[in-house]
Every structure is written in structure tokens, then in C-alpha cells.
Design a protein around this motif. Structure first.
Motif, mmCIF file in Angstrom:
data_model
loop_
_atom_site.group_PDB
_atom_site.id
_atom_site.type_symbol
_atom_site.label_atom_id
_atom_site.label_comp_id
_atom_site.label_asym_id
_atom_site.label_seq_id
_atom_site.Cartn_x
_atom_site.Cartn_y
_atom_site.Cartn_z
ATOM 1 N N LYS A 101 0.808 -1.227 0.000
ATOM 2 C CA LYS A 101 0.000 0.000 0.000
ATOM 3 C C LYS A 101 0.844 1.280 0.000
ATOM 4 C CE LYS A 101 -3.870 -2.318 2.330
ATOM 5 N NZ LYS A 101 -4.454 -2.726 1.043
ATOM 6 N N HIS A 102 2.055 1.177 -0.542
ATOM 7 C CA HIS A 102 2.896 2.367 -0.693
ATOM 8 C C HIS A 102 2.649 3.077 -2.030
ATOM 9 C CE1 HIS A 102 5.000 1.631 2.966
ATOM 10 N NE2 HIS A 102 5.606 0.544 2.555
ATOM 11 N N LEU A 103 2.116 2.358 -3.017
ATOM 12 C CA LEU A 103 1.786 2.932 -4.321
ATOM 13 C C LEU A 103 0.286 2.820 -4.537
ATOM 14 C CD1 LEU A 103 4.626 1.364 -6.543
ATOM 15 C CD2 LEU A 103 4.564 3.675 -5.569
ATOM 16 N N VAL A 104 -0.281 3.755 -5.280
ATOM 17 C CA VAL A 104 -1.724 3.729 -5.519
ATOM 18 C C VAL A 104 -2.025 3.213 -6.923
ATOM 19 C CG1 VAL A 104 -2.069 5.676 -3.948
ATOM 20 C CG2 VAL A 104 -1.846 6.105 -6.392
ATOM 21 N N ALA A 105 -3.205 2.678 -7.110
ATOM 22 C CA ALA A 105 -3.661 2.237 -8.434
ATOM 23 C C ALA A 105 -3.825 3.456 -9.338
ATOM 24 C CB ALA A 105 -4.975 1.487 -8.309
ATOM 25 N N LEU A 106 -3.441 3.293 -10.593
ATOM 26 C CA LEU A 106 -3.494 4.413 -11.537
ATOM 27 C C LEU A 106 -4.453 4.160 -12.695
ATOM 28 C CD1 LEU A 106 0.317 5.302 -11.767
ATOM 29 C CD2 LEU A 106 -1.445 6.438 -10.399
ATOM 30 N N ASN A 107 -5.404 3.250 -12.498
ATOM 31 C CA ASN A 107 -6.311 2.906 -13.585
ATOM 32 C C ASN A 107 -7.132 4.096 -14.073
ATOM 33 O OD1 ASN A 107 -5.381 0.327 -13.367
ATOM 34 N ND2 ASN A 107 -7.246 -0.538 -12.488
ATOM 35 N N ASP A 108 -7.250 5.123 -13.242
ATOM 36 C CA ASP A 108 -8.049 6.285 -13.643
ATOM 37 C C ASP A 108 -7.267 7.265 -14.514
ATOM 38 O OD1 ASP A 108 -6.381 6.974 -11.540
ATOM 39 O OD2 ASP A 108 -7.773 8.444 -10.696
ATOM 40 N N LEU A 109 -5.982 7.025 -14.720
ATOM 41 C CA LEU A 109 -5.196 7.905 -15.601
ATOM 42 C C LEU A 109 -5.573 7.645 -17.057
ATOM 43 C CD1 LEU A 109 -1.472 7.977 -14.364
ATOM 44 C CD2 LEU A 109 -3.233 9.716 -14.057
ATOM 45 N N THR A 130 -4.966 -4.161 -12.488
ATOM 46 C CA THR A 130 -4.562 -2.894 -11.870
ATOM 47 C C THR A 130 -3.143 -2.535 -12.276
ATOM 48 O OG1 THR A 130 -5.974 -3.321 -9.950
ATOM 49 C CG2 THR A 130 -4.244 -1.648 -9.699
ATOM 50 N N THR A 131 -2.976 -1.338 -12.807
ATOM 51 C CA THR A 131 -1.652 -0.814 -13.134
ATOM 52 C C THR A 131 -1.307 0.245 -12.102
ATOM 53 O OG1 THR A 131 -1.978 -1.231 -15.495
ATOM 54 C CG2 THR A 131 -0.246 0.331 -14.890
ATOM 55 N N PHE A 132 -0.107 0.151 -11.520
ATOM 56 C CA PHE A 132 0.261 1.030 -10.420
ATOM 57 C C PHE A 132 1.459 1.925 -10.727
ATOM 58 C CE2 PHE A 132 1.512 -3.395 -9.777
ATOM 59 C CZ PHE A 132 2.893 -3.306 -9.838
ATOM 60 N N CYS A 133 2.040 1.817 -11.919
ATOM 61 C CA CYS A 133 3.092 2.743 -12.358
ATOM 62 C C CYS A 133 2.902 3.015 -13.845
ATOM 63 C CB CYS A 133 4.495 2.164 -12.135
ATOM 64 S SG CYS A 133 4.925 1.843 -10.420
ATOM 65 N N VAL A 134 3.202 4.215 -14.266
ATOM 66 C CA VAL A 134 3.142 4.556 -15.688
ATOM 67 C C VAL A 134 4.359 3.932 -16.377
ATOM 68 C CG1 VAL A 134 3.259 6.420 -17.370
ATOM 69 C CG2 VAL A 134 1.914 6.704 -15.283
ATOM 70 N N PRO A 135 4.155 3.006 -17.329
ATOM 71 C CA PRO A 135 5.299 2.434 -18.047
ATOM 72 C C PRO A 135 6.048 3.552 -18.775
ATOM 73 C CG PRO A 135 3.270 1.229 -18.504
ATOM 74 C CD PRO A 135 2.868 2.494 -17.820
ATOM 75 N N THR A 136 7.339 3.567 -18.639
ATOM 76 C CA THR A 136 8.083 4.693 -19.196
ATOM 77 C C THR A 136 9.066 4.285 -20.273
ATOM 78 O OG1 THR A 136 7.835 5.856 -17.090
ATOM 79 C CG2 THR A 136 9.494 6.706 -18.597
ATOM 80 N N ALA A 137 9.956 3.342 -19.981
ATOM 81 C CA ALA A 137 10.976 3.039 -20.979
ATOM 82 C C ALA A 137 11.541 1.637 -20.807
ATOM 83 C CB ALA A 137 12.110 4.061 -20.901
ATOM 84 N N ALA A 138 12.013 1.106 -21.920
ATOM 85 C CA ALA A 138 12.779 -0.134 -21.931
ATOM 86 C C ALA A 138 14.230 0.213 -22.253
ATOM 87 C CB ALA A 138 12.224 -1.102 -22.977
#
Length: 423
Positions: A101-109, A130-138
Motif C-alpha cells: 500500500k505504498h503505491l496507488v492504483a493508476l487505472n483512472d489515468l 490494476t496498473t500502479f506505475c506509468v510504463p516509461t521506458a525499456a
């Protein structure tokens, strides 16, 4: 003719108070990250672009050392001192933070629509809901080399291990340059830029990685053991005193033109461009071990960004994350940080020729990602990722044989991971 109204001292005070209240409404966001070598790029290029269109939000990038990041950010989160935006490692490490519970769900983004299911998988719950981080880069693993040194010594890009070791022997005999720029003090480089770089070809990429998940492959046999053996063959070509060299030390060694080859991730391209713009960089993919063998590269989902559940600035943080999920950020990031390849479904052009070269390997090599990142590092102690750091560093230091390293990692994994128990 009417006189202009007098501005009394009390009116001026009220105006100044109003201005002060306006200034106080400006929100500051802090970003936690392990990318301490990217500080200047975030500060000078990426964040000013966001702040230009969002003048009421200041964003500060506050990185930690890569090897210390997981422990540091977890301690900060537990203690309530972590920043608003948390850089997320893929799979288990960040899933653990979400489950705690340190990160929040971001499905509403809304911006998450810009990412495929595959891109989101590294930062989503096991059921994918549930996705909890915005995928940024590989990032892509491989080797950087100093073209000037190769030209001086008459070397060409190696395609097989035999060619690679022969080239390193020639550099060593010359005595002017370190053949392979790598240290073992921080440990993670030995695993990430060594073992996980050359290993996938030996364990046949996804076949081997998923074999570990199913229990049909083990670290102390087959391709995973062979990767420890191949890493050991680097020992004669490491810099003098490499056991005491940390990641920044080795970066400096290579940037100053004092080493021939740098086992790399594409993330290092931007660093070297900044450290020495005159350095003539070349790149080649992880070599094969027999003529005609197909190469396998580690094409790794590397970094995402999540929202600290304890942040007092959630609304502003979501504005920033929405921006990170959009096309402006993707295009900016691809070239502000060449070698980080945005995961958003956005068309972008990579201007850096070496970064493009890494990207082109996707056309000729099979792909996988680091073996320890999905499922296998969920246990706190022993932890598969940390065990690989330790074991690979000890192989380079001559403190473990490859077989001992494989047995150590395998025993610890089998102690808690059900599909590997008894193997």
C-alpha cells in the motif's frame, strides 16, 4: 479631472499578502529514482518542459545510488519521507510496494490508454487488472566500445565469444588500455551488465527464463551455469584494482578513453555523451558462442513512475503522471535520454546513431528480459536478484567458482520458490 486613488501602506500590505498567498499555492513534487546519472538531463531538459506549461508545479528530481535504491526508497516510504513520485523497477520490486500500500492504483489515468497490455505488464498486478506505475521506458543490453582504440589496435566488432576474447587479449597485450571496463564493488553491474547481457543467448532467451519460472531450468546447470562460466572468462581483462571500482569509477575510466570495451545497457549512452562528447562510441550486441548461432538480447522493461500513497500532493502528481503518459514526454525522453526507449504507443525518432543501433538489434536478435525480475525476486531474504549480484561479483573476484555461484543462487531460490523446491 479626477486624481488617481492613493495607494496607502495598508493597501500595499494587502497586495503583498495576496501575492504571497499565490506563491504559497505553488506545489512542489519530488521524484525518487535510482538513475543518479540522469540528474542533469531531468533538471535541465525534461522538467523545464513540463513546468513551462504547468507554472504552478515545481518538480525536483532526487535520485539515490542504484545499488541502494530499493532499500532507501522502501525505508523512506515506511518512514513517511519519500517523494511524491516513485521511480518503479519492473515486476516484483514495485509490485511489493503496491501490495504494501505504498503505491496507488493508476487505472483512472487517461494516459494509460497509450500503452499496450505487454508494456503495462511489468507494472501491473498478476491478474492484469490494476496498473500502479506509468510504463516509461525499456533498455537494451549490449556493449559499447571506443572506436579510436579499436582502430588503433586493428580490431573489428566481435560476433562470437572467441572473437571477443581474442580482441580483449590483443588489448591486454598492448598494455595501454583496460580491455573491459567493469568493476565489482557495487556488484549489480556484474549481474546486470555481465551475466544478464551475455547469458540469454546461452539459456535461449525466453525458453530459459520461463523454464526457471516453471521449474524446468536451474541456475546451476545448462545455459545458466554456462553464463557464470562465460563471465569468469572476463576476469583477466578487467581493470587493475577492479574489485574496488564502483559504477561511477568505471564510467569515468571509459569516458576518459582508457578502456576499449564497456559492457553496457543502452542507458549509458546519454551518460557518456554528457561526460565526453568527443568520445567516438561504437556498439555491438551480446556475442554468440558459436558461428551461426542466433543472438538473444535483453530488451528489458526498465522504468516506470508511480504515485506515493502518502503524498500530500496527489492531484499535482497525477497531472505530472498524465504528462509522462503522453506523446510530448515520450518524444522528449527518447532523445533527452538516448538509449531509453519509450513504451508509449507514440511515433518517435531516435536522433542518436548509437541509440538507434541498439534499437536495430530488435530486427536481428531474439528478445527476452532479465531472468530474476518476474516472480523470482518476491522473497525478501533470500532474494534472487540480490543473490545474482553477489554471486556474479564473487565469480569476477575469484571467490566463487561458476559451479559454486550457480549452486548458491539455485539453493536459495529453491528454499522458497515452490516450482524449484527439490531441484
Amino acid at each position: 479631472m479626477k486624481r488617481a486613488p492613493r495607494i496607502t501602506a495598508s493597501v500595499m500590505i494587502l497586495c503583498l499578502m495576496a501575492l504571497g498567498q499565490g506563491a504559497a499555492q505553488k506545489t512542489e513534487l519530488r521524484i525518487e529514482s535510482w538513475r543518479n546519472d540522469d540528474l542533469k538531463i531531468w533538471r535541465d531538459t525534461i522538467l523545464p518542459a513540463f513546468e513551462k506549461d504547468h507554472p504552478n508545479i515545481d518538480v525536483v528530481f532526487t535520485p539515490s545510488a542504484p545499488a541502494e535504491y530499493n532499500a532507501v526508497v522502501e525505508t523512506k516510504l515506511k518512514g513517511g519521507t519519500a517523494g511524491d513520485i516513485i521511480a518503479c523497477r519492473p515486476f516484483d520490486a514495485s509490485l511489493g510496494l503496491y501490495n504494501a500500500k505504498h503505491l496507488v492504483a493508476l487505472n483512472d489515468l487517461k494516459g494509460l490508454r497509450n500503452f499496450s497490455t505487454v508494456a503495462k505488464a511489468a507494472w501491473s498486478t498478476d491478474d492484469g487488472k490494476t496498473t500502479f506505475c506509468v510504463p516509461t521506458a525499456a533498455v537494451i543490453h549490449g556493449f559499447l566500445y571506443n572506436k579510436a582504440v579499436f582502430k588503433e589496435l586493428g580490431l573489428s566488432e566481435p560476433k562470437t565469444e572467441k572473437e571477443f576474447l581474442a580482441a580483449m587479449e590483443k588489448v591486454k597485450a598492448n598494455k595501454k588500455y583496460a580491455p573491459i571496463a567493469m568493476g565489482s564493488k557495487d556488484q549489480w553491474e556484474a549481474a546486470t551488465m555481465g551475466y544478464q547481457n551475455i547469458g540469454p543467448t546461452l539459456w535461449k532467451g525466453e525458453q530459459g527464463r520461463t523454464g526457471l519460472l516453471k521449474g524446468s531450468a536451474q541456475y546451476n546447470k545448462g545455459g545458466f551455469l554456462q553464463a557464470f562460466q562465460a563471465l569468469e572468462r572476463w576476469r583477466p581483462y578487467l581493470p587493475q584494482g577492479y574489485q574496488a571500482l564502483a559504477y561511477p569509477d568505471v564510467q569515468n575510466l571509459f569516458a576518459q578513453g582508457r578502456a576499449a570495451v564497456y559492457p553496457a545497457g543502452s542507458w549509458d549512452i546519454a551518460t557518456f555523451r554528457g561526460m565526453n562528447p568527443k568520445l567516438d562510441l561504437g556498439a555491438f550486441p551480446a556475442y554468440t558462442f558459436a558461428a551461426g548461432q542466433k543472438c538473444v538480447i535483453s530488451d528489458h522493461p526498465d522504468i516506470g513512475f508511480g504515485l506515493n500513497a502518502a503524498s500530500k500532493n496527489k492531484d499535482a502528481a497525477k497531472v505530472f503522471l498524465e504528462w509522462m503518459a503522453g506523446p510530448e514526454f515520450a518524444r522528449l525522453y527518447a532523445n533527452a535520454l538516448p538509449g531509453f526507449y519509450p513504451l508509449a504507443n507514440v511515433a518517435y525518432k531516435v536522433n542518436d546513431p548509437v541509440a538507434q543501433e541498439f534499437l536495430d538489434w530488435r530486427k536481428t536478435c531474439d528478445k527476452t528480459f532479465r531472468s530474476s525480475y518476474q516472480l523470482l525476486s518476491r522473497n525478501a531474504n533470500p532474494n534472487n536478484e540480490n543473490d545474482l549480484w553477489n554471486a556474479t561479483a564473487q565469480v569476477l573476484n575469484g571467490k566463487m567458482t561458476p559451479q559454486q555461484a550457480g549452486d548458491f543462487v539455485q539453493k536459495n531460490l529453491a528454499s522458497w520458490y515452490a516450482p524449484q523446491k527439490g531441484k
